[in-house]
Design an enzyme around this catalytic site. Structure first.
Site, PDB file in Angstrom:
ATOM      1  N   ARG A 186      -3.729   6.584   0.365  1.00 52.42           N
ATOM      2  CA  ARG A 186      -4.104   7.616   0.907  1.00 52.42           C
ATOM      3  C   ARG A 186      -3.288   8.652   1.973  1.00 52.42           C
ATOM      4  O   ARG A 186      -3.561   9.790   2.034  1.00 52.42           O
ATOM      5  CB  ARG A 186      -5.526   7.339   1.725  1.00 52.42           C
ATOM      6  CG  ARG A 186      -6.552   7.188   0.570  1.00 52.42           C
ATOM      7  CD  ARG A 186      -7.932   6.908   1.054  1.00 52.42           C
ATOM      8  NE  ARG A 186      -7.711   5.447   1.857  1.00 52.42           N
ATOM      9  CZ  ARG A 186      -8.526   4.769   2.344  1.00 52.42           C
ATOM     10  NH1 ARG A 186      -9.760   5.265   2.694  1.00 52.42           N
ATOM     11  NH2 ARG A 186      -8.387   3.408   2.932  1.00 52.42           N
ATOM     12  N   ARG A 238       0.908  -1.106  -0.294  1.00 51.82           N
ATOM     13  CA  ARG A 238       0.020   0.020   0.149  1.00 51.82           C
ATOM     14  C   ARG A 238       0.567   1.265   0.029  1.00 51.82           C
ATOM     15  O   ARG A 238       0.505   2.227   0.587  1.00 51.82           O
ATOM     16  CB  ARG A 238      -0.972   0.164   1.178  1.00 51.82           C
ATOM     17  CG  ARG A 238      -1.773  -0.861   1.102  1.00 51.82           C
ATOM     18  CD  ARG A 238      -2.921  -0.361   0.089  1.00 51.82           C
ATOM     19  NE  ARG A 238      -4.035  -1.603   0.000  1.00 51.82           N
ATOM     20  CZ  ARG A 238      -5.356  -1.547   0.543  1.00 51.82           C
ATOM     21  NH1 ARG A 238      -5.617  -0.442   1.484  1.00 51.82           N
ATOM     22  NH2 ARG A 238      -6.192  -2.436   0.494  1.00 51.82           N
ATOM     23  N   ARG A 245      -7.043  11.449  -6.386  1.00 54.16           N
ATOM     24  CA  ARG A 245      -8.299  10.769  -6.039  1.00 54.16           C
ATOM     25  C   ARG A 245      -9.423  11.763  -5.449  1.00 54.16           C
ATOM     26  O   ARG A 245     -10.775  11.277  -5.675  1.00 54.16           O
ATOM     27  CB  ARG A 245      -7.970   9.894  -4.388  1.00 54.16           C
ATOM     28  CG  ARG A 245      -8.902   9.252  -3.823  1.00 54.16           C
ATOM     29  CD  ARG A 245      -9.206   7.820  -4.631  1.00 54.16           C
ATOM     30  NE  ARG A 245     -10.395   7.220  -3.927  1.00 54.16           N
ATOM     31  CZ  ARG A 245     -11.387   7.481  -3.629  1.00 54.16           C
ATOM     32  NH1 ARG A 245     -12.049   8.512  -4.418  1.00 54.16           N
ATOM     33  NH2 ARG A 245     -12.410   6.651  -2.779  1.00 54.16           N
ATOM     34  N   ASP A 260      -6.388  -3.184  -7.566  1.00 57.80           N
ATOM     35  CA  ASP A 260      -7.016  -3.943  -6.259  1.00 57.80           C
ATOM     36  C   ASP A 260      -7.242  -5.428  -6.472  1.00 57.80           C
ATOM     37  O   ASP A 260      -7.442  -5.824  -7.435  1.00 57.80           O
ATOM     38  CB  ASP A 260      -8.486  -3.163  -5.795  1.00 57.80           C
ATOM     39  CG  ASP A 260      -8.676  -3.379  -4.307  1.00 57.80           C
ATOM     40  OD1 ASP A 260      -8.069  -2.874  -3.535  1.00 57.80           O
ATOM     41  OD2 ASP A 260      -9.407  -4.575  -4.075  1.00 57.80           O
ATOM     42  N   TYR A 280     -14.246 -12.872   0.176  1.00 57.24           N
ATOM     43  CA  TYR A 280     -14.858 -11.537  -0.345  1.00 57.24           C
ATOM     44  C   TYR A 280     -16.136 -11.945  -1.211  1.00 57.24           C
ATOM     45  O   TYR A 280     -17.336 -11.542  -1.061  1.00 57.24           O
ATOM     46  CB  TYR A 280     -13.978 -10.571  -1.096  1.00 57.24           C
ATOM     47  CG  TYR A 280     -13.147  -9.891  -0.238  1.00 57.24           C
ATOM     48  CD1 TYR A 280     -13.748  -8.517   0.509  1.00 57.24           C
ATOM     49  CD2 TYR A 280     -11.765  -9.998   0.056  1.00 57.24           C
ATOM     50  CE1 TYR A 280     -13.082  -7.853   1.345  1.00 57.24           C
ATOM     51  CE2 TYR A 280     -11.263  -9.237   0.692  1.00 57.24           C
ATOM     52  CZ  TYR A 280     -11.748  -7.828   1.256  1.00 57.24           C
ATOM     53  OH  TYR A 280     -10.887  -7.326   2.348  1.00 57.24           O
TER      54      TYR A 280
HETATM   55  O1  CP3 Z   1      -0.106  -1.773  -2.507  1.00 59.12           O
HETATM   56  C1  CP3 Z   1      -0.341  -0.979  -3.499  1.00 59.12           C
HETATM   57  O2  CP3 Z   1       0.089   0.385  -3.262  1.00 59.12           O
HETATM   58  C2  CP3 Z   1      -1.012  -1.131  -4.727  1.00 59.12           C
HETATM   59  C3  CP3 Z   1      -2.285  -1.241  -4.616  1.00 59.12           C
HETATM   60  C4  CP3 Z   1      -3.231  -2.061  -3.868  1.00 59.12           C
HETATM   61  C5  CP3 Z   1      -4.436  -1.603  -3.371  1.00 59.12           C
HETATM   62  N1  CP3 Z   1      -5.069  -2.581  -2.671  1.00 59.12           N
HETATM   63  C6  CP3 Z   1      -4.987  -0.167  -3.441  1.00 59.12           C
HETATM   64  C7  CP3 Z   1      -6.220   0.198  -2.826  1.00 59.12           C
HETATM   65  C8  CP3 Z   1      -3.046  -3.404  -3.519  1.00 59.12           C
HETATM   66  C9  CP3 Z   1      -1.812  -4.312  -3.633  1.00 59.12           C
HETATM   67  C10 CP3 Z   1      -4.293  -3.663  -3.135  1.00 59.12           C
HETATM   68  C11 CP3 Z   1      -4.559  -5.180  -2.331  1.00 59.12           C
HETATM   69  C12 CP3 Z   1      -5.812  -5.398  -1.598  1.00 59.12           C
HETATM   70  N2  CP3 Z   1      -7.068  -4.767  -1.595  1.00 59.12           N
HETATM   71  C13 CP3 Z   1      -5.903  -6.337  -0.403  1.00 59.12           C
HETATM   72  C14 CP3 Z   1      -4.737  -7.371  -0.165  1.00 59.12           C
HETATM   73  C15 CP3 Z   1      -3.724  -6.451   0.689  1.00 59.12           C
HETATM   74  C16 CP3 Z   1      -4.037  -6.129   1.968  1.00 59.12           C
HETATM   75  O3  CP3 Z   1      -4.233  -4.807   2.031  1.00 59.12           O
HETATM   76  O4  CP3 Z   1      -4.432  -6.920   2.761  1.00 59.12           O
HETATM   77  C17 CP3 Z   1      -7.118  -6.171  -0.008  1.00 59.12           C
HETATM   78  C18 CP3 Z   1      -7.381  -7.163   1.189  1.00 59.12           C
HETATM   79  C19 CP3 Z   1      -7.850  -5.389  -0.610  1.00 59.12           C
HETATM   80  C20 CP3 Z   1      -9.110  -5.150  -0.533  1.00 59.12           C
HETATM   81  C21 CP3 Z   1      -9.498  -3.558  -0.089  1.00 59.12           C
HETATM   82  N3  CP3 Z   1      -9.377  -2.507  -1.063  1.00 59.12           N
HETATM   83  C22 CP3 Z   1      -9.763  -3.100   1.101  1.00 59.12           C
HETATM   84  C23 CP3 Z   1     -10.084  -3.981   2.190  1.00 59.12           C
HETATM   85  C24 CP3 Z   1      -9.971  -1.725   0.837  1.00 59.12           C
HETATM   86  C25 CP3 Z   1     -10.583  -0.693   1.838  1.00 59.12           C
HETATM   87  C26 CP3 Z   1      -9.279  -0.295   2.777  1.00 59.12           C
HETATM   88  C27 CP3 Z   1      -8.697   1.025   2.383  1.00 59.12           C
HETATM   89  O5  CP3 Z   1      -7.467   1.051   2.391  1.00 59.12           O
HETATM   90  O6  CP3 Z   1      -9.346   1.697   2.063  1.00 59.12           O
HETATM   91  C28 CP3 Z   1      -9.521  -1.205  -0.612  1.00 59.12           C
HETATM   92  C29 CP3 Z   1      -9.679   0.002  -1.078  1.00 59.12           C
HETATM   93  C30 CP3 Z   1      -8.095   0.279  -1.596  1.00 59.12           C
HETATM   94  N4  CP3 Z   1      -7.395  -0.521  -2.482  1.00 59.12           N
HETATM   95  C31 CP3 Z   1      -7.753   1.649  -1.369  1.00 59.12           C
HETATM   96  C32 CP3 Z   1      -6.288   1.583  -2.147  1.00 59.12           C
HETATM   97  C33 CP3 Z   1      -5.377   2.758  -2.501  1.00 59.12           C
HETATM   98  C34 CP3 Z   1      -8.137   2.929  -0.819  1.00 59.12           C
HETATM   99  C35 CP3 Z   1      -9.183   3.105  -1.788  1.00 59.12           C
HETATM  100  C36 CP3 Z   1      -9.339   4.918  -1.798  1.00 59.12           C
HETATM  101  O7  CP3 Z   1      -8.707   5.711  -2.271  1.00 59.12           O
HETATM  102  O8  CP3 Z   1     -10.465   5.224  -1.302  1.00 59.12           O
END
Ligand code: CP3
Length: 341
Positions: A31, A27, A40, A76, A154
């Site tokens: 944000r 990540r 964003r 994602d 999921y």
């Molecule tokens: O790592 C990186 O920088 C690459 C991008 C990336 C995202 N999600 C961007 C994202 C990666 C590798 C993921 C993987 C992901 N997504 C996982 C596995 C890794 C982990 O963190 O456990 C999971 C479980 C998800 C599912 C997911 N997507 C969740 C639970 C959320 C909400 C939580 C949050 O942080 O908002 C997301 C949304 C998400 N995925 C965001 C980002 C940058 C935030 C979205 C936003 O900008 O509002």
């Protein structure tokens, strides 16, 4: 073979000489970065994922701003269930992404199909190609997918949580669970092969919800499918597996044949290095980035000193959290880059 200005992470994954420990952060695009929030503010999350110019811009931000040794393509894990036919919603402040009409019965499973990566996920391939071009050999690019179990969790639950319905399905209808996992695994293999042909240099498989399973369930419903993915992908790129919360089984997990295993912060890194003969990735608690600079550097130092020499990639034990102070992330990366044994 492609030439990089900085190929440290690839050298460690291949077991060759490295002058220091490579570092990137799960990540790392997100944000906590004001530059991410600025983009964003204008586009919703899925539009960013599906617009190659935007996805590649935020992918490269952490390389420019915090100086990591690898980029990870902005996307994602939930785009795979979407490509399999489910509706994905990522809304502001609604407790994370949601999959509508979750799969609970055998007829529900009839609504999804194996994703055709070249059609259903071609935007990820385009984002990868553009990113490789823009990175211009500065650092390698990591591609990724969710592990089949984490994606299934999921798809059955519809949202994050304790995944009680998904776990109930494993007890109630194991055959149905395996049918779904079969479709997901085929989708993931095609998707990751497509990412490799588009130009990623490394693959990471996120099994974020491995830890809610019992050991027996993990073996039956997660490990076997991860091993199949690794077997199919190894020829194309080094593979990192992240079985979050399954630290009791690290030695068994290492037998999936991945080039590296990423561990969360609850296991000491030297123990992980003992259990896992391959490269070990991790494992700073992302919460420490909210503490003082002294605490951050002290814990980074502890990990760098205890990790197996020459086979460690520094990372967090999970993703960078929203609200993390950017200056703390920068101080951490600088410290890791300056650390010499
Ligand atoms: O790592 C990186 O920088 C690459 C991008 C990336 C995202 N999600 C961007 C994202 C990666 C590798 C993921 C993987 C992901 N997504 C996982 C596995 C890794 C982990 O963190 O456990 C999971 C479980 C998800 C599912 C997911 N997507 C969740 C639970 C959320 C909400 C939580 C949050 O942080 O908002 C997301 C949304 C998400 N995925 C965001 C980002 C940058 C935030 C979205 C936003 O900008 O509002």
């Amino acid at each position: 073979m492609k030439k990089f200005e900085n190929d440290l992470i690839l050298r460690v994954l291949r077991g060759s000489e490295s002058e220091r420990t490579p570092v990137w952060l799960m990540r790392q695009a997100g944000r906590y970065l004001p530059e991410y929030r600025a983009i964003r503010a204008k586009y919703d999350f899925l539009t960013m994922c599906k617009t190659p110019e935007l996805a590649s811009e935020v992918t490269i931000q952490p390389v420019d701003i915090i100086g990591v040794d690898a980029a990870i393509i902005f996307s994602d894990i939930l785009v795979v269930p979407e490509a399999m036919g489910m509706k994905l919603l990522v809304e502001e402040g609604r407790g994370g992404p949601r999959l509508l009409d979750p799969l609970r019965t055998s007829s529900d499973i009839g609504r999804v199909h194996v994703a055709q990566a070249d059609d259903d996920l071609s935007y990820v391939g385009q984002a990868i190609k553009l990113t490789v071009k823009r990175l211009n050999g500065r650092v390698p690019l990591i591609g990724f997918s969710g592990a089949p179990w984490t994606l299934m969790a999921y798809m059955v639950e519809g949202r994050g949580g304790d995944f009680a319905r998904a776990r109930a399905l494993l007890y109630e209808e194991p055959g149905l669970a395996h049918r779904l996992l079969r479709m997901i695994t085929d989708s993931v293999i095609g998707y990751l092969k497509m990412q490799c042909s588009a130009g990623v240099d490394i693959i990471q498989i996120f099994d974020t919800w491995a830890g809610v399973l019992s050991e027996e369930q993990y073996e039956e419903f997660s490990f076997v499918y991860i091993k199949e993915i690794v077997d199919n992908l190894k020829a194309y790129a080094p593979v990192i597996v992240f079985p979050k919360g399954m630290n009791r089984l690290l030695r068994e997990i290492s037998h999936c044949g991945a080039d590296a295993v990423s561990v969360d912060w609850t296991v000491p890194i030297d123990v992980a290095g003992f259990e896992i003969p391959q490269v070990v990735q991790g494992n700073l608690d992302p919460a420490v980035l909210f503490a003082s600079k002294d605490a951050i550097l002290q814990h980074a130092n502890r990990i760098l000193s205890a990790a197996p020499r020459g086979r460690h990639i520094f990372n967090l034990g999970h993703g960078v959290m929203p609200g993390t102070p950017v200056e703390n992330v920068k101080a951490l990366i600088e410290f890791v880059r300056d650390f010499h044994h």
